[in-house]
Structure formats: structure tokens, C-alpha cells
Design an enzyme around this catalytic site. Structure first.
Site: not given
Lengths: 128, 394
Positions: A34, A108
């Protein structure tokens, strides 16, 4: 996709970036697939009331602007908190500080939350 | 702060000569090109002239140029158009494209596949991003009606062996004979138009798409070259414009601008290529001094003169982009974070590039408006950004 000024400020001059030598706990999260890897370091001490608290928190992050900013905000939120208070920090707290995080960038903030939890977990395991 | 624009594969600045050519068609000669009065005829004359300019560059007939809103529309019109036309009388059609096409080709193929209007083969590319003619040859079946391959890739600049594809298609077509299904070759030439030979007979192309804004023309205009005799069903209905294939009042100022932009490409291509190649060489030499990097895409001969794709280990592409933007420099990235998904660039992935490299990939794309002194500033700022990001990485 426009980043908020707060987010850009944290990206430009992140708070508490770096490592803690002999940290009491380290949480590494994310993966290269990712694209984001986050490492949260914690220094634990006892406060006046004798409870464990985060005397210092630092981060190392490989990732996008939102990942770096989320790490920076997480350290701000965590420093000075007792372990229980720190464990209650969620991605939403981070997103709230960052304002207007694009939906795709929520992960995030999730990473930052998980990174801290993992570091505290590691500390607790060591202690036992 | 001086701005540096190194994102010319995304879009380009309009050439002042293009703008100058366009301006009279907004207020003075604003007529509808379909009108019979002199306002209309002046507009129609300007459209005809622009069409001739495009045809002159492609060495085709003017009637073979259809103006559209851009290459995305051109790609949709020709791909959907061919399949929809032929599926009226044929049950099973097969079409071929590559895995590294622009979404405006790839997603049309996926759509047709999903709708069961055609069976689709997606060609692999090698580590340099190039298709294999041998593989293509083996993929063509008796019911293959369309092969769509991009001229040059937008992300890492690989120039495909288009002439060889054209020759192969011609050969297969001859072997098939006149009574069997047609086999057409479409080229998405968006990135190639500015720098490569686009004569359709040389390429062996039956259809070719392009956009104005990639060649210092205006946005919202493009064209489709469609060889005489190739039958397509329109995507839109409601007017007789553009040979009944693309209804809607013609965007005269933009068409004039596109014509001018193509004319400028034709007249100054060699000069521009030499200039841009020099800048690219200087850039590559300076970049090579940074450690833990890799260049993505083919060696010089098979790569567009204006595109460099480079990866940095332990520095994420979007962060590099943002830091350079703060320094007034515009580039692009193939990192997951900028793509709208958590996956890195499908193009770099198709080339077998590992995620740790593709997440740190950036694209620098030059134009005739760039200069050598910009290279120094860019590399200086890039080094600062990379060092800062690597220092932050675990």
C-alpha cells in the site's frame, strides 16, 4: 484532492519526527504494497499519580503527505497522555485535527492509530 | 519563486501562436459552421482549413478527420463504434488491446467485455513496457476485428512497434480475404503526436486518436482519424455534423487552435525534438548522481524524447510531488497515493516493477518551453526532497 493548510504544515515541518533510543515500545504498521510504512516509538514514564504515561513519542514514516502529517498529529495527541488515554485516540481524532482529509487518505490516520496501539501493546508485553 | 513546469504529458501551455489564431473566432467570426449565411461560411472555412492541416500532417484525406472533444471521446467513438457496428450482424467478436493503455481505451474494452459485446485479450508488456509482435500474432483469431495499441505510453514513454503491428494486421487481413470479418488497427497517438511520425499509411493505422492540449493546443478538442471505409456506429445522436458520426455544434475556436497546433508540430518537430533531447540527457546525467534510483521504461531509442520515469527507494512519489510543488516545480507520480486507489501504477506493475520502486516513482515530462537552466534547479530541489523524505523513513 486538496490538502488542508494544517495538513501541509505538518507535512512541511512534522513534529516529533525521529527515533527514540532504547524506546519502551515500538509499533511498526503498514506494508510496502500500500506504500505506507509507519514506525511509532514511545518512551513511558510514571506521572505524579504513579500511572504510566507517554513521556515522549516519535515517528518514522515512509509514505504520502497525509501519512506523514497523520504521524505528526498522532505524536502531538499522544505525548503526555496516560496509556489508557493514549489507547483511546482514534483515527477520527487525527482526521479532526487535519481537517478535510480526502476519504482515500483515512487509511493513513488508521495506520497512525494502529501504530501507537501496537507500540503500547509491545510495552505492556515487555513489562509482563 | 520561479515556476518550473515538468508535467507536459498531463497537459501543455497553449502556444501564443495558437491563441492568436483562435481569438478572432470567439467574437468576430463567431458563426455556427452549419449556418448558410456568411457568418457560418466564415466559420466553416476556418474548420475546413484546420481539417486540412491535420490531414496534411497525417497524410490522409481531410474527410477522414473527425473533430471530437479530445482523445477520450475519439477512443470511445472508434472502439465502441466498431464493435457496435459489427455486432449487429456478428455474434462473437474478439478485440485486442494492451495492459498499459490509457483508461480511455482500457475501460472501454472492459465495458464491452462486461456487456458481452466482445471477447477481449489484454496483451502483456515486457520489463521495458513494450508489447511483443509475436505474442500479438498468436493472439489474433479469425473473429478478431480490432487491435488497439497506444503509440507511446503516457507514464514511462515506451514507444510501441506500431509500424510492425500495422504490417501484421495488413498481412492477416489479406490472408482473410474480402468476404470475412474486417480487422482494424486503432492507434491512441495522444503522446506520440508531438514527436513521432504520424503518417497513417506508414503506421498502417485504420484509426488514430489525438488531443489538442498535449501539443500546445487548447483543451476540449481532439480528433479521430478514421480511414475511409471503416464503418462505426455513432455513440451520440442528434445532428449531421462530422459525417453523422459526432453530432454537436462545432467548437470552431478550438478546432482552429488544434489546426494551428498541428501545423506548428509539423513545421518545428525536428527542432523541438533536438532541444528536448538535450534537456532530457542533462537531466538523466544529473539524476544518476542520486543513489538508490532506477529509471523505468525502455532505453532511449524506444522512449519518447520528453518523458523520464524514475523511482527513488525509500521516498514516496506523492510526497516528492508535494515537496517539489512547494518549491514551485510541477511533476507527476505513479504512486498509489495519487492514483485514487491503494495500488501502485498498473503500468509499472505490468512491467514487473516491485511496489517498493513503483511507490517512489515520478514522471518528468518536458516540452519545447522548458530550458537547460531549469534542470539544475529541479535536480537541486529534488535532492533536498529525497534526502528529507529518506531521513523520515524507517
Amino acid at each position: 484532492m486538496a490538502y488542508s493548510k494544517v495538513l501541509m504544515d505538518h507535512f512541511k515541518s512534522p513534529h516529533n519526527q525521529g527515533t527514540i533510543a532504547n524506546a519502551d515500545g515500538v509499533g511498526e504498521v503498514g506494508n510496502i504494497r500500500c506504500g505506507d510504512i509507519m514506525k511509532i516509538y514511545i518512551d513511558v514514564d510514571k506521572n505524579d499519580k504513579g500511572a504510566d504515561y507517554l513521556k515522549d513519542v516519535k515517528f518514522e514514516t515512509l509514505g504520502c503527505a497525509a501519512a506523514i502529517a497523520a504521524s505528526s498529529v498522532l505524536t502531538d495527541l499522544a505525548i503526555g497522555k496516560t496509556l489508557d488515554q493514549a489507547l483511546a485516540i482514534t483515527k477520527d481524532d487525527i482526521v479532526k485535527v487535519l481537517e478535510n482529509v480526502p476519504p482515500l487518505k483515512y487509511h493513513c490516520s488508521i495506520l497512525a492509530e494502529e501504530g501507537l496501539k501496537k507500540a503500547i501493546e509491545e510495552y505492556k508485553q515487555r513489562k509482563n | 519563486m520561479k515556476q518550473i513546469y515538468f508535467d507536459n504529458a498531463a497537459t501543455t501551455a497553449v502556444d501564443p501562436k495558437v491563441l492568436e489564431a483562435m481569438l478572432p473566432y470567439f467574437q468576430e467570426h463567431f458563426g455556427n459552421a452549419s449556418s448558410l449565411h456568411s457568418y457560418g461560411q466564415t466559420a466553416q472555412g476556418a474548420v475546413d482549413e484546420a481539417r486540412d492541416k491535420v490531414a496534411n500532417y497525417l497524410k490522409c484525406k481531410s474527410q477522414e478527420i473527425i473533430f471530437t472533444a479530445g482523445a477520450t471521446e475519439s477512443n470511445n467513438l472508434v472502439i465502441q463504434g466498431i464493435v457496435n457496428y459489427l455486432s449487429q450482424n456478428n455474434k462473437s467478436l474478439h478485440i485486442i488491446t494492451s495492459k498499459i493503455e490509457h483508461p480511455s481505451v482500457l475501460e472501454v474494452f472492459r465495458f464491452l467485455e462486461k456487456q458481452k459485446l466482445a471477447e477481449v485479450s489484454y496483451l502483456d508488456v515486457d520489463q521495458f513496457g513494450l508489447i511483443s509482435i509475436e505474442k500479438l500474432k498468436k493472439t489474433i483469431k479469425s473473429n478478431t476485428v480490432l487491435v488497439s495499441i497506444m503509440y507511446a505510453n503516457n507514464e514511462m514513454g515506451a514507444i510501441q512497434p506500431i509500424q510492425q503491428v500495422g504490417e501484421l494486421i495488413k498481412k492477416v487481413r489479406t490472408e482473410r480475404g474480402a468476404k470475412s470479418l474486417p480487422l482494424y488497427f486503432h492507434v491512441d497517438a495522444v503522446q506520440g503526436l508531438n514527436y513521432l511520425d504520424c503518417e497513417v499509411d506508414t503506421l498502417g493505422a485504420d484509426a488514430l486518436s489525438a488531443s489538442g492540449h498535449k501539443i500546445h493546443g487548447p483543451k476540449g478538442i481532439g480528433f479521430l482519424y478514421l480511414r475511409a471505409g471503416v464503418k462505426v456506429r455513432p455513440v451520440n445522436y442528434g445532428g449531421h455534423h462530422e459525417y453523422n458520426l459526432r453530432p454537436g455544434t462545432l467548437n470552431v475556436p478550438a478546432i482552429v487552435g488544434l489546426g494551428k497546433a498541428v501545423e506548428l508540430v509539423k513545421n518545428y518537430k525536428n527542432k523541438n525534438v533536438i532541444k528536448i533531447k538535450k534537456i532530457k540527457e542533462a537531466l538523466i546525467n544529473d539524476l544518476k548522481k542520486i543513489d538508490n534510483i532506477r529509471f523505468n521504461g525502455p532505453e532511449n531509442g524506444c522512449q519518447l524524447p520528453n518523458i523520464i520515469n524514475v523511482s527513488f527507494l525509500k521516498a514516496e512519489g506523492e510526497s516528492i510531488l508535494m515537496m517539489l510543488d512547494l518549491a514551485g516545480i510541477a511533476i507527476s507520480t505513479g504512486s498509489a497515493c495519487s492514483s485514487g486507489s491503494l495500488e501502485p501504477s498498473p503500468i509499472l506493475t505490468a512491467m514487473g516493477i516491485k511496489p517498493e520502486w513503483s511507490h517512489g516513482s515520478v514522471r518528468v515530462s518536458l516540452s519545447k518551453f522548458n530550458s537547460l537552466p531549469e534542470v539544475k534547479v529541479f535536480v537541486q530541489e529534488l535532492k533536498i526532497a529525497i534526502a528529507k523524505l529518506r531521513k523520515m523513513a524507517p
